[in-house]
Design an enzyme around this catalytic site. Structure first.
Site, PDB file in Angstrom:
ATOM      1  N   HIS A   1       0.536  -1.718  -0.308  1.00 47.66           N
ATOM      2  CA  HIS A   1       0.230  -0.175   0.025  1.00 47.66           C
ATOM      3  C   HIS A   1       0.834   1.485  -0.540  1.00 47.66           C
ATOM      4  O   HIS A   1       0.089   2.038  -0.573  1.00 47.66           O
ATOM      5  CB  HIS A   1      -0.696  -0.325   0.842  1.00 47.66           C
TER       6      HIS A   1
ATOM      7  N   GLY B   1       2.836   6.274   9.046  1.00 47.95           N
ATOM      8  CA  GLY B   1       4.329   6.896   8.673  1.00 47.95           C
ATOM      9  C   GLY B   1       4.641   5.480   8.360  1.00 47.95           C
ATOM     10  O   GLY B   1       6.309   6.115   8.002  1.00 47.95           O
TER      11      GLY B   1
ATOM     12  N   SER C   1       3.995   2.490   8.181  1.00 53.80           N
ATOM     13  CA  SER C   1       3.910   1.542   7.215  1.00 53.80           C
ATOM     14  C   SER C   1       4.624   0.858   6.238  1.00 53.80           C
ATOM     15  O   SER C   1       5.524   2.026   6.191  1.00 53.80           O
ATOM     16  CB  SER C   1       2.713   2.108   6.638  1.00 53.80           C
TER      17      SER C   1
HETATM   18  C1  4AZ Z   1      -1.463   3.846   8.525  1.00 57.12           C
HETATM   19  O1  4AZ Z   1      -2.423   4.238   8.047  1.00 57.12           O
HETATM   20  C2  4AZ Z   1      -1.191   2.566   9.675  1.00 57.12           C
HETATM   21  N1  4AZ Z   1      -2.138   1.555  14.589  1.00 57.12           N
HETATM   22  C3  4AZ Z   1      -0.995   2.326  10.111  1.00 57.12           C
HETATM   23  C4  4AZ Z   1      -0.510   1.620  11.121  1.00 57.12           C
HETATM   24  C5  4AZ Z   1      -1.587   1.613  12.330  1.00 57.12           C
HETATM   25  C6  4AZ Z   1      -2.648   2.260  11.950  1.00 57.12           C
HETATM   26  C7  4AZ Z   1      -2.855   2.812  10.097  1.00 57.12           C
HETATM   27  C8  4AZ Z   1      -1.374   0.570  13.557  1.00 57.12           C
HETATM   28  O2  4AZ Z   1      -0.348   3.626   7.697  1.00 57.12           O
END
Ligand code: 4AZ
Length: 242
Positions: free
Chosen positions: A48, A192, A194
């Protein structure tokens, strides 16, 4: 990272900052995601994080986002490979893994191993629920949208049984993902982070066990972070790297 602390250079030598800019533009690159160095020329991140309209580069070795550091290695990405079954629904993100192929800088190397840059192992075992592992990234904290300094936090692996409970995420979870965090809340990955690593250690070896993928908000009670289950993708990763 929610509930984390500042890291020192070399503490997460496989941590990558994945930066992007729109294709054809000439301005600065900005943080998109995290990633993990799994060999000199390959980074594992989340599917993603990747959009065809962008150009990517990675920065290795550093802890600060706002300035170049002596230990930084900045390397262009020459190819992005998303998992063919990557899929996003309103409720979950499935098969959220991608590979970034780096440009050869000093043949045959892309990233060069230093005190601050090192690969992390692909897992050859699964770890039990309750195991303490580490997440890291420059993503959102309790007080800001991004952290200038690389942060880390300890999280616990959560069993599928507990994470599939109706008050947690229910049946949207599949074998391509697992949960980790603290069910009481307060410690979590966030936007961020991710694509970045969840690393578990065993007998002195570090394994890239999870890729930060999704979750409902960050640090909330009964809404732990959800991670792509790297063990389920090791043969895909190895075949794509060949
Ligand atoms: C995101 O939006 C995201 N709490 C990444 C990790 C988590 C939630 C959202 C985990 O990229």
């Amino acid at each position: 990272i929610f509930g984390g602390s500042k890291t020192f250079p070399g503490a997460h030598p496989w941590q990558v900052a994945v930066l992007y800019r729109p294709k054809g533009q000439s301005g600065a690159f900005h943080l998109k995601c995290g990633g993990s160095l799994i060999s000199s020329c390959w980074v594992l991140t989340a599917a993603h994080c990747i959009e065809a309209e962008n150009e990517y580069q990675v920065v290795l070795g550093g802890v600060r986002l706002d300035k170049q550091e002596e230990m930084d290695q900045t390397i262009p990405v020459i190819q992005t490979i998303m998992h063919e079954s990557y899929r996003e629904t309103h409720e979950a993100v499935y098969n959220d893994v991608a590979l970034l192929k780096l440009k050869v800088t000093d043949s045959p190397y892309c990233a060069k191993e230093t005190r601050f840059v090192r690969t992390v192992c692909l897992p050859d075992q699964s770890f039990p629920a309750g195991k303490e592992c580490v997440i890291s990234g420059w993503g959102a904290t309790e007080t800001q949208a991004y952290s200038n300094h690389l942060l880390n936090a300890r999280v616990l692996l959560i069993s599928d049984k507990r994470c599939k409970a109706p008050q947690v995420y229910g049946s949207v979870l599949d074998n391509s993902m697992f949960c980790a965090g603290i069910l009481q809340g307060g410690v979590d990955s966030c936007q961020g982070d991710s694509g970045g690593p969840l690393v578990c250690e065993s007998d002195g070896t570090h394994y890239i066990t999870g890729v930060v993928s999704w979750g409902i908000n960050c640090g909330e009670k009964n809404k732990p972070g959800v991670y792509a289950n790297v063990q389920a993708f090791t043969s895909w990763i190895k075949s794509r790297m060949n």
